[in-house]
Design a protein around this motif. Sequence first.
Motif, PDB file in Angstrom:
ATOM      1  N   ASP A   1     -35.758   1.648 -23.522  1.00 52.78           N
ATOM      2  CA  ASP A   1     -35.881   0.842 -24.675  1.00 52.78           C
ATOM      3  C   ASP A   1     -34.683   0.693 -25.233  1.00 52.78           C
ATOM      4  O   ASP A   1     -34.436   0.048 -26.200  1.00 52.78           O
ATOM      5  CB  ASP A   1     -36.988   1.232 -25.566  1.00 52.78           C
ATOM      6  N   SER A   2     -33.390   1.272 -24.756  1.00 56.01           N
ATOM      7  CA  SER A   2     -32.114   1.181 -25.329  1.00 56.01           C
ATOM      8  C   SER A   2     -31.224   0.323 -24.506  1.00 56.01           C
ATOM      9  O   SER A   2     -31.194   0.128 -23.372  1.00 56.01           O
ATOM     10  CB  SER A   2     -31.663   2.472 -25.408  1.00 56.01           C
ATOM     11  N   PRO A   3     -30.349  -0.337 -25.119  1.00 57.62           N
ATOM     12  CA  PRO A   3     -29.265  -0.955 -24.566  1.00 57.62           C
ATOM     13  C   PRO A   3     -28.656  -0.289 -23.535  1.00 57.62           C
ATOM     14  O   PRO A   3     -28.237   0.963 -23.673  1.00 57.62           O
ATOM     15  CB  PRO A   3     -28.290  -1.632 -25.844  1.00 57.62           C
ATOM     16  N   ALA A   4     -28.276  -1.028 -22.206  1.00 57.28           N
ATOM     17  CA  ALA A   4     -27.683  -0.274 -21.164  1.00 57.28           C
ATOM     18  C   ALA A   4     -26.412   0.425 -21.507  1.00 57.28           C
ATOM     19  O   ALA A   4     -25.848   1.129 -20.901  1.00 57.28           O
ATOM     20  CB  ALA A   4     -27.434  -1.166 -19.827  1.00 57.28           C
ATOM     21  N   THR A   5     -25.693  -0.295 -22.526  1.00 60.75           N
ATOM     22  CA  THR A   5     -24.137   0.107 -22.757  1.00 60.75           C
ATOM     23  C   THR A   5     -24.313   1.323 -23.379  1.00 60.75           C
ATOM     24  O   THR A   5     -23.191   1.949 -23.593  1.00 60.75           O
ATOM     25  CB  THR A   5     -23.547  -0.994 -23.949  1.00 60.75           C
ATOM     26  N   GLU A   6     -25.566   1.872 -24.115  1.00 56.89           N
ATOM     27  CA  GLU A   6     -25.658   3.105 -24.741  1.00 56.89           C
ATOM     28  C   GLU A   6     -26.052   4.107 -23.734  1.00 56.89           C
ATOM     29  O   GLU A   6     -25.979   5.418 -24.285  1.00 56.89           O
ATOM     30  CB  GLU A   6     -26.841   3.013 -25.809  1.00 56.89           C
ATOM     31  N   ILE A   7     -26.158   3.977 -22.506  1.00 52.49           N
ATOM     32  CA  ILE A   7     -26.356   5.106 -21.366  1.00 52.49           C
ATOM     33  C   ILE A   7     -25.292   4.822 -20.495  1.00 52.49           C
ATOM     34  O   ILE A   7     -25.204   4.216 -19.519  1.00 52.49           O
ATOM     35  CB  ILE A   7     -27.829   4.610 -20.651  1.00 52.49           C
ATOM     36  N   ASP A   8     -24.214   5.728 -20.856  1.00 48.97           N
ATOM     37  CA  ASP A   8     -23.073   5.830 -20.250  1.00 48.97           C
ATOM     38  C   ASP A   8     -22.841   6.666 -19.183  1.00 48.97           C
ATOM     39  O   ASP A   8     -21.494   6.993 -18.825  1.00 48.97           O
ATOM     40  CB  ASP A   8     -22.011   5.759 -21.509  1.00 48.97           C
ATOM     41  N   GLY A   9     -23.896   7.754 -19.002  1.00 52.47           N
ATOM     42  CA  GLY A   9     -23.483   8.878 -18.114  1.00 52.47           C
ATOM     43  C   GLY A   9     -23.168  10.133 -18.565  1.00 52.47           C
ATOM     44  O   GLY A   9     -23.112  11.126 -18.110  1.00 52.47           O
TER      45      GLY A   9
ATOM     46  N   ALA B   1     -33.774   7.064 -18.388  1.00 54.71           N
ATOM     47  CA  ALA B   1     -34.869   8.302 -18.289  1.00 54.71           C
ATOM     48  C   ALA B   1     -34.071   9.310 -16.980  1.00 54.71           C
ATOM     49  O   ALA B   1     -34.444  10.212 -16.689  1.00 54.71           O
ATOM     50  CB  ALA B   1     -35.946   7.817 -17.502  1.00 54.71           C
ATOM     51  N   ASN B   2     -32.830   8.919 -16.610  1.00 53.07           N
ATOM     52  CA  ASN B   2     -31.737   9.714 -16.051  1.00 53.07           C
ATOM     53  C   ASN B   2     -30.437   9.487 -16.382  1.00 53.07           C
ATOM     54  O   ASN B   2     -29.819   8.740 -15.691  1.00 53.07           O
ATOM     55  CB  ASN B   2     -32.084   9.371 -14.286  1.00 53.07           C
ATOM     56  N   PRO B   3     -30.169  10.010 -17.267  1.00 48.99           N
ATOM     57  CA  PRO B   3     -29.200   9.792 -18.239  1.00 48.99           C
ATOM     58  C   PRO B   3     -27.830  10.550 -17.729  1.00 48.99           C
ATOM     59  O   PRO B   3     -26.605  10.153 -18.454  1.00 48.99           O
ATOM     60  CB  PRO B   3     -29.321  10.455 -19.525  1.00 48.99           C
ATOM     61  N   ARG B   4     -27.874  11.185 -16.563  1.00 55.52           N
ATOM     62  CA  ARG B   4     -26.477  11.656 -15.959  1.00 55.52           C
ATOM     63  C   ARG B   4     -26.522  11.633 -14.600  1.00 55.52           C
ATOM     64  O   ARG B   4     -27.596  11.438 -13.623  1.00 55.52           O
ATOM     65  CB  ARG B   4     -26.768  13.085 -16.070  1.00 55.52           C
TER      66      ARG B   4
END
Length: 693
Positions: free
Chosen positions: A431-439, A525-528
């Motif tokens: 539910d978050s913008p893709a830009t906020e999931i940066d690895g 859900a897989n932030p790394r």
Amino acid sequence: MANPNAGGRLLPLLSTPHKGGRSALTCQFRCGNACAHDVANTTGNAYFGDVVKEALSRRGVLRAGALGALVAGVGVAGAAPALADEPETAAAKGGWHGGGSGDLRFTPVPPNTEDALRVPEGYKSSVVVRWGDPVLPGAPKFDFENQTADAQSKQFGYNCDYVTLFPMGRDRALLWVNHEYSDESLMFRGYTSGATATEEQLKIGLAAHGGSVVEIERSGGSGEWKLVTKGRRRYNRRITAQTRMTFSGPAAGSDLLKTAADPKGRTPLGMLNNCAGGTTPWGTVLTAEENFNQYFVNGDKVPEAQKPYITRYAITIGTPSDNRRFDRIEERFDLAKHPNEVNRFGWIVEIDPFDPDSTPIKRTALGRFAHEAATTTLARDGRLVVYMGDDSRFEYIYKFVSKDRYIPGFDRHNRTLLDEGTLYVAKFTGDSPATEIDGSGKLPSDGEFDGSGKWLPLVSGNKSFVDGMTAAEVLVYTRTAADKVDGGATKMDRPEDVERNPVTGGVYVALTNNSNRTPAQVDEANPRPSNKHGHVLEIVERHNDAGEKTFAWSLPLVCGDPSDPATYFAGYDKTKVSRISCPDNVTFDKDGNLWISTDGNAFLTNDGLFVMPVKGKERGHLRQFLTVPVGAETCGPLVTEDQRSVFVAVQHPGETDDATPESPSSRWPDGEGSQPRPSVAVVWHGAGKKIGA
């Protein structure tokens, strides 16, 4: 990697590269070195972050609430589900209370590399049953130097995994244990490969698979339990790779399950690589066949039409592996001669521990894949629900919902529930913008890795929901069906155990790791990327109902070293938690605290068992409760209903790259001069207190 030729013998099987904290021996014998092979799921299905955002609100009724009382817990077969607060009530109270909220008081066990089972101060441990201990009448005492297949078929099998307990009064119980796989390089002196092993060694390996039922008894009113060694022990039983079984459900009798030895496709022989499992409300075991692919040779010689399906299950196409060559003693493992034999493995098997003469049942309605777990509960309307994981990289999470309702006490009816219903696969949306999931592992602006999801139907009885596939094909080739189903099932990071909290109703999934995830595949859900430590997923279904088709999800635990910013412990102060890597099996105590065992942790210290409250001010306060010996992984685990005992299966002690019977890396559990023996152990408080108190 340590020298693979240590001990004066050639071990070509160790030359294949492997990843993570496991030894090469474990990788080879447990899963056929799966991580060294190409990913079996090459479909274009989306990863979490690739899915178009849906309109479901993560903060609405899907987010709060839970269904209580897990029906299939220890000693509660037939119990009715008790409902927790409704969503709005829980939200008004500022969260959940009384379930997994803490009150755990013990000094955590520090990371170590000791060849021992280490427990907190004030606790004690002992071995309940070891590899080779007599199970059936006439079984000889274990003799490492003089093993036979006949003896092993009557003795406790090799690597123990799933553990569950069936009480028979206060001080006696039946213990069920899975025997996942054999490691012939540690079982026999001078072993080099399946191609050169003696026929008797191969037969012993087959007999070491399967499962055991043994009677155990409480010792002196304490939390210690011991194997019953005297008297009739009428329930004791061994299930092996050669035990006669039966198929039930929609795929039974399908042409895809027929072989020359079984032209009706209804009587498979044995079970292989059984990992986690579950229990039913009517008091039977559900045991999960996992990495069955590694036992077969000549996959390149099956009919061309079959090849896409078997490669989807990572069956080797090309030169057969010399890891195990069971085809040398039973030709059913040669796919050139019996191409359908492989379809007869990869199922959930139901076994009645109270009837040693009963025939185990492979339940085809639950689908076929690298099964991990089979956790049961009840929907609000009484239908039976089973949660399952597929333990491979980029595979899926499944749920089965029965057509009919569970009726307490109506055993004949209840035992048909697993034969007709709907099999679903999970789709997750962040539910978050893709830009906020940066690895980097940094939390998104809303403060949590979370989102919503759907259960997508694959098959219901004889009706397929997958274009171009019959119901039987969906159930036999479930991975392919999940790839193709409309809506897009979501690729996960090795979904292992799936368990339901008996207090809150949240469904927890151990996602062990996935070093193959690339930066381009990172999502909420897989932030790394290169996810070597894994994480834990929580699912909360709509209206607190396990029978619903929509849910909310979040990540309460992103594993690793707490000093690493890319870890998350549900918001708890990370200076006060234990480090954890590679969650594998999970369970809950009666208070709803989450217990997590690890497998192959990437810190290169011994694996262990951890506990974490999931609600209240202690949510996320994870602590290490025990560590297992050198080379072992922690399996089970099981906390008894009275919370006075914790059972763990200590699998593959001493399974390190340089280990041989001549130079073992572990002497656990019997000490100096002995060989390592996979065993089930029990831990209890020396003063008789509740575990964790």
